[in-house]
Design a protein around this motif. Structure first.
Motif, PDB file in Angstrom:
ATOM      1  N   GLY A 152       0.923  -1.253  -0.236  1.00  0.00           N
ATOM      2  CA  GLY A 152       0.212   0.249  -0.269  1.00  0.00           C
ATOM      3  C   GLY A 152       1.327   1.492   0.006  1.00  0.00           C
ATOM      4  N   GLY A 153       1.709   1.406   0.161  1.00  0.00           N
ATOM      5  CA  GLY A 153       2.917   1.853   0.547  1.00  0.00           C
ATOM      6  C   GLY A 153       4.397   1.792   1.499  1.00  0.00           C
ATOM      7  N   ILE A 154       4.776   3.398   2.347  1.00  0.00           N
ATOM      8  CA  ILE A 154       6.064   3.340   2.658  1.00  0.00           C
ATOM      9  C   ILE A 154       5.801   3.541   4.624  1.00  0.00           C
ATOM     10  CG2 ILE A 154       8.143   4.018   3.551  1.00  0.00           C
ATOM     11  CD1 ILE A 154       8.104   5.356   0.241  1.00  0.00           C
ATOM     12  N   LYS A 155       6.259   2.485   5.511  1.00  0.00           N
ATOM     13  CA  LYS A 155       5.896   3.610   6.392  1.00  0.00           C
ATOM     14  C   LYS A 155       6.916   4.453   7.212  1.00  0.00           C
ATOM     15  CE  LYS A 155       3.689   2.163  10.885  1.00  0.00           C
ATOM     16  NZ  LYS A 155       3.104   2.116  11.963  1.00  0.00           N
ATOM     17  N   ILE A 156       7.205   5.483   7.698  1.00  0.00           N
ATOM     18  CA  ILE A 156       8.464   5.451   9.099  1.00  0.00           C
ATOM     19  C   ILE A 156       8.095   6.014   9.909  1.00  0.00           C
ATOM     20  CG2 ILE A 156       9.218   6.801   6.599  1.00  0.00           C
ATOM     21  CD1 ILE A 156       8.102   9.746   7.497  1.00  0.00           C
ATOM     22  N   PHE A 157       9.238   6.147  10.853  1.00  0.00           N
ATOM     23  CA  PHE A 157       8.985   6.119  12.220  1.00  0.00           C
ATOM     24  C   PHE A 157       9.277   7.367  12.801  1.00  0.00           C
ATOM     25  CE2 PHE A 157       8.287   2.369  11.545  1.00  0.00           C
ATOM     26  CZ  PHE A 157       7.460   1.461  12.395  1.00  0.00           C
ATOM     27  N   LEU A 158       8.846   8.578  13.211  1.00  0.00           N
ATOM     28  CA  LEU A 158       9.759   9.721  14.339  1.00  0.00           C
ATOM     29  C   LEU A 158       9.292   9.437  15.542  1.00  0.00           C
ATOM     30  CD1 LEU A 158       8.458   9.970  11.138  1.00  0.00           C
ATOM     31  CD2 LEU A 158       8.260  12.699  12.152  1.00  0.00           C
ATOM     32  N   ASP A 159       9.033   8.706  16.276  1.00  0.00           N
ATOM     33  CA  ASP A 159       9.544   8.392  17.625  1.00  0.00           C
ATOM     34  C   ASP A 159       8.759   7.365  18.360  1.00  0.00           C
ATOM     35  OD1 ASP A 159       6.455   9.094  17.816  1.00  0.00           O
ATOM     36  OD2 ASP A 159       6.230  10.191  19.126  1.00  0.00           O
ATOM     37  N   GLY A 160       8.840   7.476  19.468  1.00  0.00           N
ATOM     38  CA  GLY A 160       8.667   5.870  20.274  1.00  0.00           C
ATOM     39  C   GLY A 160       7.105   6.108  21.014  1.00  0.00           C
ATOM     40  N   SER A 161       7.477   5.815  22.121  1.00  0.00           N
ATOM     41  CA  SER A 161       5.809   5.152  22.440  1.00  0.00           C
ATOM     42  C   SER A 161       5.671   5.630  24.210  1.00  0.00           C
ATOM     43  CB  SER A 161       5.105   3.733  23.411  1.00  0.00           C
ATOM     44  OG  SER A 161       6.362   3.801  24.241  1.00  0.00           O
ATOM     45  N   PRO A 162       4.612   6.715  24.637  1.00  0.00           N
ATOM     46  CA  PRO A 162       3.893   7.608  25.647  1.00  0.00           C
ATOM     47  C   PRO A 162       4.536   6.511  27.184  1.00  0.00           C
ATOM     48  CG  PRO A 162       2.211   7.314  24.263  1.00  0.00           C
ATOM     49  CD  PRO A 162       2.727   6.640  23.357  1.00  0.00           C
ATOM     50  N   GLN A 163       3.525   5.687  26.606  1.00  0.00           N
ATOM     51  CA  GLN A 163       3.549   4.556  27.872  1.00  0.00           C
ATOM     52  C   GLN A 163       5.337   4.021  28.182  1.00  0.00           C
ATOM     53  OE1 GLN A 163       2.643   4.000  25.207  1.00  0.00           O
ATOM     54  NE2 GLN A 163       2.461   1.664  24.440  1.00  0.00           N
ATOM     55  N   GLY A 164       5.972   4.251  27.467  1.00  0.00           N
ATOM     56  CA  GLY A 164       7.689   3.272  27.101  1.00  0.00           C
ATOM     57  C   GLY A 164       8.710   4.972  27.589  1.00  0.00           C
ATOM     58  N   GLY A 165       7.762   5.746  27.725  1.00  0.00           N
ATOM     59  CA  GLY A 165       8.760   6.838  27.894  1.00  0.00           C
ATOM     60  C   GLY A 165       9.641   7.135  26.694  1.00  0.00           C
ATOM     61  N   THR A 166       9.172   7.426  25.065  1.00  0.00           N
ATOM     62  CA  THR A 166       9.972   7.016  24.472  1.00  0.00           C
ATOM     63  C   THR A 166       9.139   8.485  23.401  1.00  0.00           C
ATOM     64  OG1 THR A 166       9.220   5.230  22.923  1.00  0.00           O
ATOM     65  CG2 THR A 166      11.590   5.597  24.466  1.00  0.00           C
ATOM     66  N   ALA A 167       8.022   8.696  23.416  1.00  0.00           N
ATOM     67  CA  ALA A 167       6.924   9.481  22.995  1.00  0.00           C
ATOM     68  C   ALA A 167       7.707  11.327  22.785  1.00  0.00           C
ATOM     69  CB  ALA A 167       5.443   9.489  22.654  1.00  0.00           C
ATOM     70  N   TRP A 168       8.205  11.684  21.566  1.00  0.00           N
ATOM     71  CA  TRP A 168       8.534  12.947  21.394  1.00  0.00           C
ATOM     72  C   TRP A 168       7.920  14.072  22.138  1.00  0.00           C
ATOM     73  CZ3 TRP A 168      11.085  15.304  16.240  1.00  0.00           C
ATOM     74  CH2 TRP A 168      11.969  16.803  16.846  1.00  0.00           C
ATOM     75  N   VAL A 169       7.478  14.886  23.026  1.00  0.00           N
ATOM     76  CA  VAL A 169       6.987  16.094  23.234  1.00  0.00           C
ATOM     77  C   VAL A 169       7.722  17.252  23.622  1.00  0.00           C
ATOM     78  CG1 VAL A 169       5.022  14.072  24.581  1.00  0.00           C
ATOM     79  CG2 VAL A 169       7.443  15.252  25.828  1.00  0.00           C
ATOM     80  N   ARG A 170       7.079  17.778  23.307  1.00  0.00           N
ATOM     81  CA  ARG A 170       7.357  19.725  23.677  1.00  0.00           C
ATOM     82  C   ARG A 170       8.065  19.668  24.734  1.00  0.00           C
ATOM     83  NH1 ARG A 170       4.029  22.990  18.669  1.00  0.00           N
ATOM     84  NH2 ARG A 170       2.249  21.103  20.022  1.00  0.00           N
TER      85      ARG A 170
END
Length: 292
Positions: A39-57
């Motif tokens: 269907g297309g391409i997937k990219i990953f820009l950060d991790g997970s909030p429960q793991g403490g790796t989601a990229w937040v401001r």
């Protein structure tokens, strides 16, 4: 190759495995034997909030802003490769900083390539997307695919990591609805089991495991929740002409449910079972005969 798949499988390789996937799946981009296509391409820009790796401001309660996994240049390169292939791009973005990076790169690319919105870019998760960012997503033709079950499975964890007010705005489906942004739901299996009834229940009720209402203003109706995983989902996969609703000329794909999600109490939606499944008019699953 064995022709054993009964459902349709749409693959989204990352950039590193795309060429290999295209070799393996003949007729990439078109319906291939065995119900498989890319269907297309997937990219990953950060991790997970429960793991403490989601990229937040704004930092987590314990400090730190998570993890950025791609540079702007890499995201822009991925967008250009998607355009060159006329391929859809899915971007994993949990934190608002990751959402911001993706939207910024989309805006830069769209200035030069206005056809970008026709590829229906998808933001996967969008857990902490802000109201202002949702407005921008609308202008760019971005589809938001929410992991709405986070409210139930990790609601308390998010409240601890971000405070109750910030946690209450995860998966802000009502904002998407307010600004006319098309949205869908997913379970991100194997993170959790692929239980769509539970996800619909989460979007309609937004209660945590301990029964706390988390973001009541983001609740939606059962009708809108079901639309997200039928007609909206078909549109996300460029299949709105063949799937997503019961109409003459569309595929005879049906799920027979144990109760009516529009008639039952909203708290009971998660208990709905799939009794039978039909694919192209053929019965392929029967709860009473699971050995078929």
């Amino acid at each position: 190759d064995a022709d054993i798949l009964k459902l349709d499988l749409i693959a989204y390789p990352d950039l590193e495995t795309l060429a290999e996937a295209e070799r393996e799946i003949k007729g990439a981009g078109e319906k291939a034997p065995g119900h498989v296509r890319i269907g297309g391409i997937k990219i990953f820009l950060d991790g997970s909030p429960q793991g403490g790796t989601a990229w937040v401001r704004e930092p987590y309660a314990g400090g730190g802003c998570g993890t950025s996994t791609m540079t702007d240049g890499q995201v822009l390169s991925a967008l250009r490769q998607a355009l060159d292939r006329d391929a859809q791009l899915l971007a994993h973005c949990n934190g608002d900083a990751a959402c911001e990076q993706f939207l910024n790169c989309l805006e830069i690319t769209e200035e030069k390539y206005p056809q970008l919105c026709k590829l229906r870019p998808v933001m996967i998760h969008a857990q902490f997307i802000t109201e202002e960012q949702i407005k921008r997503a609308k202008n760019l033709g971005v589809i938001l695919s929410f992991f709405a079950a986070h409210v139930y499975h990790w609601g308390e964890v998010h409240a601890e990591n971000f405070g109750f007010e910030r946690a209450s705005q995860i998966s802000p489906v009502k904002w998407a609805e307010k600004y006319g942004v098309l949205y869908t739901f997913h379970q991100d299996s194997p993170v959790i089991e692929p239980d769509m009834a539970e996800t619909l229940w989460c979007a309609v009720n937004r209660t945590t495991k301990s029964g706390i209402l988390l973001g009541g203003e983001q609740r939606i109706s059962p009708e809108d929740a079901l639309k997200a995983v039928t007609v909206n989902a078909a549109y996300q996969y460029f299949e709105e002409d063949a799937k997503g609703s019961i109409e003459p000329g569309k595929a005879a794909d049906f799920a027979v449910l144990s109760s009516d999600p529009f008639a039952c109490e909203s708290e009971e939606i998660r208990n709905i079972q799939v009794l039978k499944t039909y694919k192209n008019g053929k019965l392929i699953f029967d709860l009473k005969n699971q050995n078929m």
